[in-house]
Design a protein around this motif. Structure first.
Motif, PDB file in Angstrom:
ATOM      1  N   HIS A  31      84.817  55.437  36.316  1.00  0.00           N
ATOM      2  CA  HIS A  31      85.070  54.485  37.350  1.00  0.00           C
ATOM      3  C   HIS A  31      84.960  55.143  38.792  1.00  0.00           C
ATOM      4  CE1 HIS A  31      86.189  51.494  34.328  1.00  0.00           C
ATOM      5  NE2 HIS A  31      87.022  52.348  33.834  1.00  0.00           N
ATOM      6  N   THR A  32      83.903  54.853  39.483  1.00  0.00           N
ATOM      7  CA  THR A  32      83.969  55.631  40.727  1.00  0.00           C
ATOM      8  C   THR A  32      83.832  54.354  41.885  1.00  0.00           C
ATOM      9  OG1 THR A  32      81.507  55.673  40.581  1.00  0.00           O
ATOM     10  CG2 THR A  32      82.717  57.512  39.942  1.00  0.00           C
ATOM     11  N   LEU A  35      86.909  53.697  45.442  1.00  0.00           N
ATOM     12  CA  LEU A  35      87.981  54.497  45.227  1.00  0.00           C
ATOM     13  C   LEU A  35      88.471  54.972  46.572  1.00  0.00           C
ATOM     14  CD1 LEU A  35      86.544  56.739  42.422  1.00  0.00           C
ATOM     15  CD2 LEU A  35      88.484  55.334  42.467  1.00  0.00           C
ATOM     16  N   TYR A  36      87.512  54.764  47.731  1.00  0.00           N
ATOM     17  CA  TYR A  36      87.679  55.261  49.020  1.00  0.00           C
ATOM     18  C   TYR A  36      87.828  54.444  50.188  1.00  0.00           C
ATOM     19  CZ  TYR A  36      85.132  58.402  45.941  1.00  0.00           C
ATOM     20  OH  TYR A  36      84.901  59.150  44.655  1.00  0.00           O
ATOM     21  N   GLN A 361      85.822  63.246  37.574  1.00  0.00           N
ATOM     22  CA  GLN A 361      86.358  61.917  38.165  1.00  0.00           C
ATOM     23  C   GLN A 361      87.553  62.380  39.326  1.00  0.00           C
ATOM     24  OE1 GLN A 361      86.880  58.493  35.984  1.00  0.00           O
ATOM     25  NE2 GLN A 361      87.847  57.364  37.698  1.00  0.00           N
ATOM     26  N   GLN A 362      88.197  63.494  38.907  1.00  0.00           N
ATOM     27  CA  GLN A 362      89.425  63.773  39.867  1.00  0.00           C
ATOM     28  C   GLN A 362      88.897  64.474  40.824  1.00  0.00           C
ATOM     29  OE1 GLN A 362      92.640  63.361  39.307  1.00  0.00           O
ATOM     30  NE2 GLN A 362      93.012  64.110  41.360  1.00  0.00           N
ATOM     31  N   SER A 363      87.696  65.311  40.810  1.00  0.00           N
ATOM     32  CA  SER A 363      86.825  65.885  42.113  1.00  0.00           C
ATOM     33  C   SER A 363      86.359  64.744  42.920  1.00  0.00           C
ATOM     34  CB  SER A 363      85.623  66.573  41.705  1.00  0.00           C
ATOM     35  OG  SER A 363      84.717  66.120  41.168  1.00  0.00           O
ATOM     36  N   LEU A 364      85.957  63.548  42.649  1.00  0.00           N
ATOM     37  CA  LEU A 364      85.582  62.613  43.481  1.00  0.00           C
ATOM     38  C   LEU A 364      86.936  62.057  44.081  1.00  0.00           C
ATOM     39  CD1 LEU A 364      83.016  60.688  41.046  1.00  0.00           C
ATOM     40  CD2 LEU A 364      82.478  61.749  43.221  1.00  0.00           C
ATOM     41  N   LEU A 365      87.985  61.869  43.335  1.00  0.00           N
ATOM     42  CA  LEU A 365      89.034  61.350  44.004  1.00  0.00           C
ATOM     43  C   LEU A 365      89.647  62.235  45.163  1.00  0.00           C
ATOM     44  CD1 LEU A 365      90.969  59.919  40.590  1.00  0.00           C
ATOM     45  CD2 LEU A 365      90.203  58.517  42.606  1.00  0.00           C
ATOM     46  N   ASN A 366      89.568  63.574  44.970  1.00  0.00           N
ATOM     47  CA  ASN A 366      89.974  64.591  45.791  1.00  0.00           C
ATOM     48  C   ASN A 366      89.216  64.469  46.999  1.00  0.00           C
ATOM     49  OD1 ASN A 366      92.323  64.939  44.107  1.00  0.00           O
ATOM     50  ND2 ASN A 366      91.107  67.145  43.370  1.00  0.00           N
ATOM     51  N   GLY A 368      87.197  62.103  48.242  1.00  0.00           N
ATOM     52  CA  GLY A 368      87.495  60.882  49.050  1.00  0.00           C
ATOM     53  C   GLY A 368      88.781  61.061  49.799  1.00  0.00           C
ATOM     54  N   MET A 369      90.081  61.584  49.276  1.00  0.00           N
ATOM     55  CA  MET A 369      91.133  61.671  49.809  1.00  0.00           C
ATOM     56  C   MET A 369      90.846  62.805  51.154  1.00  0.00           C
ATOM     57  SD  MET A 369      94.671  63.433  48.571  1.00  0.00           S
ATOM     58  CE  MET A 369      93.840  65.222  48.562  1.00  0.00           C
TER      59      MET A 369
END
Length: 453
Positions: A31-32, A35-36, A361-366, A368-369
């Motif tokens: 899931h991407t 997220l942002y 997926q965690q790299s995408l979350l990081n 975006g943050m």
């Protein structure tokens, strides 16, 4: 000879439909979307897509970055990693071709002292593994992914280097601007101390007022020494980053600073996937995917075709002359019992693939943050810059007013000293805020995966 191999070749063709080779695609359950938050934009133009020379137009900074890209040791090591990965990929591609070996043997034998008999064997041996179940193709695709991974690593190193050079460069610029402010303040305090000493002789000021002014003057002188030391340390750190011996570094001024107006972050997933670390995370997932396919294909038979061609005199007799030897070999090997090794390797490969997916997926979350935080910081520092500028302007008026009142006896020296001290603090804070805004701008560029040539 070919007829004898026909059954094996026919079986290889029939089994091709059983190939476990599949191309990697991003998992559907990753899931991407959304997220942002409000980063989404209909315009895909982005700061991260611009070449670094457009982002940093200062010519002195560009020269430093070019020297850093040429000399930096970590960047050279990253290029060597690419060379290694490309060599491995070339070997994986060549695995599809037959292997050839040339092995010559000869001997001389004698029985009961009789005349020695010479024998020889001059063959060329060939073998070819038929890639029925995609084992070699999976290995080749994994090699391609590893090459891309090493290229992404180099891009990450280059981006980090460019942004680090820019950050330290502007730190040096701001420190020198602050040093100018301190030296100007020192001159003002020196003139004030001189004037107050003169006025003390005529009565308006006492020794306490002059001593307070002298204390402020000496405090500014001490700060100047501290800033000169910080400038030298920044020059040393920047020299090492450039891969050069420590030396004085020329810098421009903040007047040369120009950010890109209306920074756009574009479509989140599209842009964040361009970040080198995010690309590396997905490439690691792709490599794990192909490794799982390789582990699964190990359960299937391996088919190898081979043969010999050459001259020998050891077939049927040991007499001369030599005869032409042709030999065809076909083998099919099916693993039956491997002490649970194949199942364990497949289970490990699947676990590593799932781990790589989670990390991606965690790299995408990081990512975006980071972009959100840096964008908010840059907007905040931009707003604060207006307040600091207004504060400096107000304090300039305060200093003029208090000086006029003091000269006319309507105000005491403490008001003037306080106004001067506040003015110094405000000007230094204004410059620090500019540096913070520049830092956030550079951080956005790095967070969006900028740094292309």
């Amino acid at each position: 000879m070919i007829k004898q191999l026909l059954p094996i070749i026919t079986m290889a063709v029939l089994l091709c439909s059983c190939s476990v080779y599949k191309r990697y695609s991003r998992p559907d359950d990753l899931h991407t979307a959304d997220l942002y938050g409000d980063m989404t934009s209909s315009d895909t133009a982005s700061l991260g897509q611009l070449p670094w020379r457009s982002v940093f137009p200062d010519r002195k900074l560009q020269t430093l970055i070019e020297r850093g890209l040429h000399n930096n040791s970590e960047l050279r090591i990253a290029q060597l990693r690419i060379d290694q990965a490309e060599a491995s990929l070339k070997a994986a591609k060549l695995a599809f071709l037959p292997s050839l070996n040339f092995s010559t043997t000869g001997s001389a034998s004698s029985i009961d002292g009789n005349k020695a008999t010479l024998s020889y064997h001059v063959p060329i041996e060939a073998s070819w593994q038929v890639d029925v179940f995609g084992r070699l193709r999976n290995a080749k695709e994994r090699g391609k992914v590893l090459v891309e991974n090493s290229q992404a690593y180099r891009q990450a190193v280059q981006t980090r280097l460019i942004c680090s050079v820019a950050l330290q460069y502007y730190s040096l610029v701001v420190l020198r601007e602050q040093l100018v402010v301190l030296e100007q303040t020192k001159d003002v305090w020196s003139e004030m101390v001189r004037a107050m000493r003169v006025l003390m002789e005529t009565g308006p000021y006492n020794d306490a007022a002059v001593s307070q002014a002298e204390a402020n003057y000496n405090g500014v002188c001490g700060s100047i020494s501290d800033y000169r030391q910080r400038i030298r340390e920044e020059e040393n750190a920047l020299s090492v980053l450039l891969g050069e011996p420590v030396h004085e570094i020329e810098s421009g001024s903040l007047e040369g600073w120009r950010g890109i107006d209306n920074v756009l972050v574009g479509v989140p997933l599209l842009l964040l996937s361009q970040r080198p670390d995010v690309r590396q995370a997905e490439l690691n997932l792709a490599a794990a995917f192909y490794a799982t396919n390789e582990a699964r294909s190990a359960f299937y038979p391996s088919i190898t075709l081979g043969g010999n061609a050459g001259w020998t005199n050891v077939v049927g007799s040991i007499g001369n002359p030599g005869k032409l030897l042709l030999e065809a070999i076909g083998s099919l090997t099916q693993p039956l019992f491997q002490n649970g090794r194949l199942r364990a390797e497949l289970k490990i490969a699947r676990a590593r693939q799932e781990e790589a997916k989670i990390r991606f997926q965690q790299s995408l979350l990081n990512a975006g943050m980071e972009v959100n935080n840096n964008l908010t910081q840059m907007q905040t520092y931009g707003e604060k810059a207006e307040f600091y500028a207004a504060q400096v302007s107000a304090l300039e008026r305060t200093i003029r007013s208090t000086r006029f009142l003091m000269e006319n006896g309507s105000s005491n020296y403490l008001d003037v000293l306080t106004a001067q001290r506040d003015m110094l603090s405000a000007r230094l804070s204004y410059l620090t805020n500019i540096y913070n805004e520049i830092s956030a701008y550079i951080a956005i560029y790095q967070a969006l995966g900028g740094g292309s040539d």
